[in-house]
Design an enzyme around this catalytic site. Sequence first.
Site, PDB file in Angstrom:
ATOM      1  N   GLU A 330       1.300  -1.087   0.232  1.00 16.44           N
ATOM      2  CA  GLU A 330      -0.156  -0.069  -0.441  1.00 16.44           C
ATOM      3  C   GLU A 330       0.868   1.248   0.142  1.00 16.44           C
ATOM      4  O   GLU A 330       0.482   2.641  -0.542  1.00 16.44           O
ATOM      5  CB  GLU A 330      -0.509  -0.084   0.883  1.00 16.44           C
ATOM      6  N   TRP A 445       0.881  -8.574  26.513  1.00 21.17           N
ATOM      7  CA  TRP A 445       1.980  -8.671  25.374  1.00 21.17           C
ATOM      8  C   TRP A 445       3.073  -8.907  25.315  1.00 21.17           C
ATOM      9  O   TRP A 445       3.727  -9.235  26.535  1.00 21.17           O
ATOM     10  CB  TRP A 445       1.604  -7.925  24.813  1.00 21.17           C
TER      11      TRP A 445
END
Length: 551
Positions: A330, A445
């Site tokens: 992108e 995390w």
Amino acid sequence: MNGLMMDQPLLITMIMQHAETVYPTSEIVSVTQDQGIHRYRYRDCFRRVRQLANAMQRLGMKEGDRIATLAWTDFRHLEIYYAIACAGAICHTVNPRLFEEQILYILNHAADRWIFTDPLFVPLLEKLQPDLEAVEGFVVLTHESAMPETSLKNAIAYETLIDDEPEDFAWPVLDEYTASSLCYTSGTTGNPKGVLYSHRSTLLHAMMVAMSNGLNLSDHDVVMPVVPMFHVNAWGMPHAAPMLGAKLVLPGPKMADGEMLQKLIVTEQVTCSTGVPTIWQALLDYLESSGKRIDCLQEIGVGGSASPASLFERMKQYGVSVHQGWGMTEMSPVGTFNRVRAAVCDKSQSELDTLALKQGTPLFGVQMKIVDEQGNTLPHDGLQMGELCVRAPTVCSRYFQVEGAAESHDEAGWLRTGDIATIDADGYLMITDRRKDLIKSGGEWICSIELENIAMNQPNITAAAVIAVPHNRWGERPLLVAVSKGEPVDKAEMASWYRGKVADWWIPDDIVWIKALPYTATGKLNKRILRDQFCDYFGAASCQPRTSSVV
């Protein structure tokens, strides 16, 4: 009040005309399947580009038509890049390493009228031909004498196609926002999505990549992109090199051949190259086994996935500096590049070595920020992690022929990349993980990329992946999946290797040895396959294992 300057659109045609006028004798060297090493000069290349443009116009190509390629990184593919785009049509590069169903979907979704194909991919296209909806004919990239027997309709050899065409062509003066090329994402989640580049974005991207805080190119360089032209414009090198007059070396189907890469580097005196980490590991393995050198090579750009510290150390032994970058389809695709900026020159060598492992600072024109789950902007302190968002003249605003609002963009137009990152006070980006690859253990995390980088520095590991595996107590736990270089180490020894480098609760619960890791068609590690394969490894009740063919 507007400025009183000439209104000249930014077109890829400018690159071609500039290279032919200013750098006509700069060389293009290619590895080909039908004629070995091929070499000619920019002036020869762009003369043939005009012949190809005439040929395609004769075949009925109009502005806006999509023309597909399934081809290697060589001189004919380069000619197609320029002839199709500069004539006002769209050069649609298709990755032949994708699954057949994905290739068929991409060709039909783009409604390609003609397909340029390497002879190797003729059998694939013959198989797909009955289901191709818009294709009118095929051009096989070879001479008439090497043309394979084929059932492809309206098939013609490339050299026959352009042989008798005029060497002059009146290039149209296009709007700079005219679409120039099309590339589809890998499609690891759902169908591949098309990114439609413009002349303006492509020209700007080439300038951004070539600048001093990028690859720092000039006509003194010999550049070898070891990245495929069938994916994201070979990281901009087919446009940046002619813009600056650099000699261009194209490795054709030999991108993963360490012996051929070494030969090309030495024979052609390559000074700068680009590629994914697995390519450079293959080259280094060959150098170490053969005892050969690459003394002319000064630096390499690395992207596609994070580079382990061991790659930097191994390359340093051959006098080659490694510069990481980051980007995505992108983004045209390059967004950042890592060079030592003046602001950090006073840091110690160990600090600079750590800095080199980051993905670098934005190229001119690229803006970056990190946000939390609510979309709030986080500070650039090198500590707080958030989803990376970007915007630039070289970033797509939406996907090709996708209806509705772009879920990948926020209300202000920023592209949400899906990468989790930190940005430090000096502007250096550090990709810590993909959002989908983060491991949430006990509510906290764990970053898989950091664990992989540490594993890759273990002497007995040649490739590593860390994945989240369902766990009844902790929700998820990290599992290390690795390829052995020598004698596999056991779980306890690997835990000892991690200890002191990360928090104890980050250490993978176990290690599994396999023959090879799975990669996507663009050379990225495919963790989805590994997660499917090992989802019941810790016996979690919530796991729903699916079949896979990895191990």
